[in-house]
Design a protein around this motif. Structure first.
Motif, PDB file in Angstrom:
ATOM      1  N   UNK A  64       0.822  -1.217   0.000  1.00  0.00           N
ATOM      2  CA  UNK A  64       0.000   0.000   0.000  1.00  0.00           C
ATOM      3  C   UNK A  64       0.853   1.263   0.000  1.00  0.00           C
ATOM      4  N   UNK A  65       2.064   1.180   0.563  1.00  0.00           N
ATOM      5  CA  UNK A  65       2.958   2.349   0.573  1.00  0.00           C
ATOM      6  C   UNK A  65       3.535   2.650  -0.797  1.00  0.00           C
ATOM      7  N   UNK A  66       3.426   1.692  -1.707  1.00  0.00           N
ATOM      8  CA  UNK A  66       4.070   1.829  -3.015  1.00  0.00           C
ATOM      9  C   UNK A  66       3.076   1.605  -4.147  1.00  0.00           C
ATOM     10  N   UNK A  67       1.834   2.022  -3.892  1.00  0.00           N
ATOM     11  CA  UNK A  67       0.756   1.991  -4.870  1.00  0.00           C
ATOM     12  C   UNK A  67       0.158   3.385  -4.934  1.00  0.00           C
ATOM     13  N   UNK A  68       0.063   4.007  -6.123  1.00  0.00           N
ATOM     14  CA  UNK A  68      -0.367   5.408  -6.194  1.00  0.00           C
ATOM     15  C   UNK A  68      -1.657   5.711  -5.448  1.00  0.00           C
ATOM     16  N   UNK A  69      -2.647   4.833  -5.551  1.00  0.00           N
ATOM     17  CA  UNK A  69      -3.954   5.118  -4.960  1.00  0.00           C
ATOM     18  C   UNK A  69      -3.939   5.081  -3.441  1.00  0.00           C
ATOM     19  N   UNK A  70      -2.952   4.426  -2.845  1.00  0.00           N
ATOM     20  CA  UNK A  70      -2.957   4.231  -1.390  1.00  0.00           C
ATOM     21  C   UNK A  70      -1.694   4.720  -0.691  1.00  0.00           C
ATOM     22  N   UNK A  71      -0.774   5.340  -1.437  1.00  0.00           N
ATOM     23  CA  UNK A  71       0.506   5.698  -0.814  1.00  0.00           C
ATOM     24  C   UNK A  71       0.407   6.899   0.117  1.00  0.00           C
ATOM     25  N   UNK A  72      -0.675   7.666   0.057  1.00  0.00           N
ATOM     26  CA  UNK A  72      -0.902   8.719   1.057  1.00  0.00           C
ATOM     27  C   UNK A  72      -1.734   8.150   2.199  1.00  0.00           C
ATOM     28  N   UNK A  73      -1.150   7.193   2.917  1.00  0.00           N
ATOM     29  CA  UNK A  73      -1.874   6.549   4.011  1.00  0.00           C
ATOM     30  C   UNK A  73      -1.354   7.047   5.355  1.00  0.00           C
TER      31      UNK A  73
END
Length: 488
Positions: A252-261
């Motif tokens: 999730x830290x390295x996926x555009x849709x979820x990296x602003x977690x």
């Protein structure tokens, strides 16, 4: 100090294109012309856009857009690759004060400091402004100034400090100050930022700095300062807050849709339609729209444990199937000198081409958890950091450890943070504390995919190689005020 930094801050339309929101419609800012400090800083929107302009510096190719990550090339994790001649000397530990890489980022750090100083001077003078927004803006400026000095301290050790008073009096030709003086200033700014910044944001402002960002960088500062008790205090503020938990999955830290977690305490904010950064381009194979730099070494790849879910996220290995947008491609060893690429920084659009919406991580909660674990091990003994280490390991799909000491901690940081510009600094920090002998890591060759020597054995010299030299160009411009680091 560059001429650009001697002038008062000009905020142009380019500054306004990097709003730190996650909603593209809010990023479409109409260009407003060119301003000086005589005509700017009049309203709340000026303050917000002016602070956004400080973040904007992070996009520069010669800052976190790429160049900062080159300082990890000496480490035992990666090979420089690429075609930049100045990087050869960085990796081989044969650089001098004339090396181009040594000077590239200097001016951008001071550009960030300059913009932050302007915000800190003028935002308090804006007559009508929401107090919460004013505080947030001042907190962001304090953090970003601290971050620029943090990077100066890590790379050069000693560097000049330019304050708000220096800006007002035009006093820019400053001597460098000691490492402890830099640390004290960074500490002051981060403590102030922690008081001023909010805990969290609504989705429209995701990616802006929070209290957790300031606490996390304070934790790192205290680790490098060998103030381990304080590192635990501020690291546990992050861990125990309930607001900055690990992302549910590593990927999730390295996926555009979820990296602003919640885990991403500080990252370079980009979007494929407005905030281009060269970072992704540098790490990606040339065959798939990249420039082929910073390739992981087999020694790093082999250290991943069986079933460690981070390996497939972090590393492209021969035979891996990679979604490059228009097709599922097969990675092969001939795409790299080492036989591998970092995978965690590359993402593609469905219609082809690199997706620049992936955020560049600069500070994650996982990093802070492992620093707290280290501080506990070093102050209370093996096993004291098991809870933090095992939380990170559980997410990676690994069995818990018991009685973990420094070797287990060193392993975990290497796996969790591979390619994120931490390894070289970690090794030097541990060597200074006499926890390892860094020469056993560096005074040996780096090998390629055919067991050929890519980099000959280096000679790590203490204390010379703990810091890089100040750029010779800056020393020359100072007319004797700026003194070179010893040993150069």
């Amino acid at each position: 100090m560059t001429k650009k930094n001697r002038n008062k801050l000009l905020i142009t339309a380019a500054v306004l294109f990097t709003s730190m929101t996650s909603c593209d419609s809010l990023l479409d800012v109409t260009p407003k012309g060119t301003y000086t400090t005589a005509t700017y800083w009049r309203s709340q929107s000026d303050a917000i856009n002016g602070v956004t302009g400080i973040y904007n510096v992070l996009l520069e190719e010669d800052f976190t857009g790429h160049a900062e990550f080159t300082f990890d090339d000496p480490s035992d994790d990666q090979y420089r690759a690429g075609d930049h001649s100045e990087d050869v000397a960085i990796e081989n530990l044969t650089y001098d004060a004339g090396n181009a890489q040594v000077r590239f980022g200097w001016k951008w750090k001071y550009e960030m400091i300059n913009r932050a100083n302007s915000a800190l001077i003028y935002i308090p003078k804006i007559a009508t402004m929401d107090d919460a927004i004013r505080n947030r803006c001042l907190g962001e400026a304090r953090f970003l100034r601290a971050f620029a000095y943090w990077r100066l301290m890590l790379i050069y050790g000693e560097a000049p400090v330019v304050s708000e008073d220096d800006v007002l009096t035009g006093n820019y030709n400053k001597p460098k100050v000691s490492i402890d003086s830099l640390r004290s200033m960074i500490q002051t700014d981060l403590l102030a930022a922690a008081d001023l910044l909010p805990d969290t944001y609504e989705s429209a402002d995701r990616g802006r700095l929070t209290k957790g960002s300031a606490w996390g960088l304070l934790c790192k500062l205290y680790m490098y300062w060998e103030k381990l008790d304080q590192a635990i205090v501020y690291g546990e503020k992050v861990i125990n807050s309930g607001r900055y938990d690990l992302a549910p999955t590593y990927v999730a830290n390295f996926t555009p849709e979820t990296s602003n977690n919640d885990e991403m305490l500080f990252a370079v904010q980009t979007s494929d339609i407005w905030g281009y950064s060269d970072f992704t381009t540098y790490y990606t194979p040339r065959e798939w729209n990249g420039w082929n730099f910073h390739q992981p070494l087999k020694e790093l790849v082999d250290e991943f444990e069986a079933n460690d879910q981070r390996k497939a996220v972090s590393i492209m290995s021969p035979g891996d199937k990679i979604n490059i947008g228009t097709t599922i491609a097969t990675y092969n060893a001939n795409m790299s000198e080492t036989g591998y690429h970092f995978r965690k920084f590359s993402y593609w659009k469905p219609n082809g081409g690199l997706n620049y919406s992936l955020k560049t991580p600069l500070l994650r909660s996982a990093d802070i958890m492992l620093l707290v674990a280290e501080a506990k091990i070093r102050t209370a003994g093996a096993g004291a950091g098991d809870a933090e280490i095992n939380k990170v390991r559980k997410r990676a799909g690994l069995d818990p450890v018991a009685g973990a000491g420094m070797p287990a901690l060193i392993h975990e940081r290497r796996m969790e943070l591979s390619g994120e510009n931490e390894r070289h600094q970690d090794l030097m920090r541990w060597d200074k504390a006499q926890l390892i002998d860094i020469t056993t890591y560096y005074n040996k060759p780096k090998y390629g995919k055919d067991n050929n020597i890519l980099v000959p054995a280096r000679t790590f010299v203490r204390p010379k190689h703990y810091y890089f030299p100040l750029p010779q160009t800056e020393i020359d411009k100072s007319n004797g005020v700026l003194i070179q680091n010893s040993n150069y």
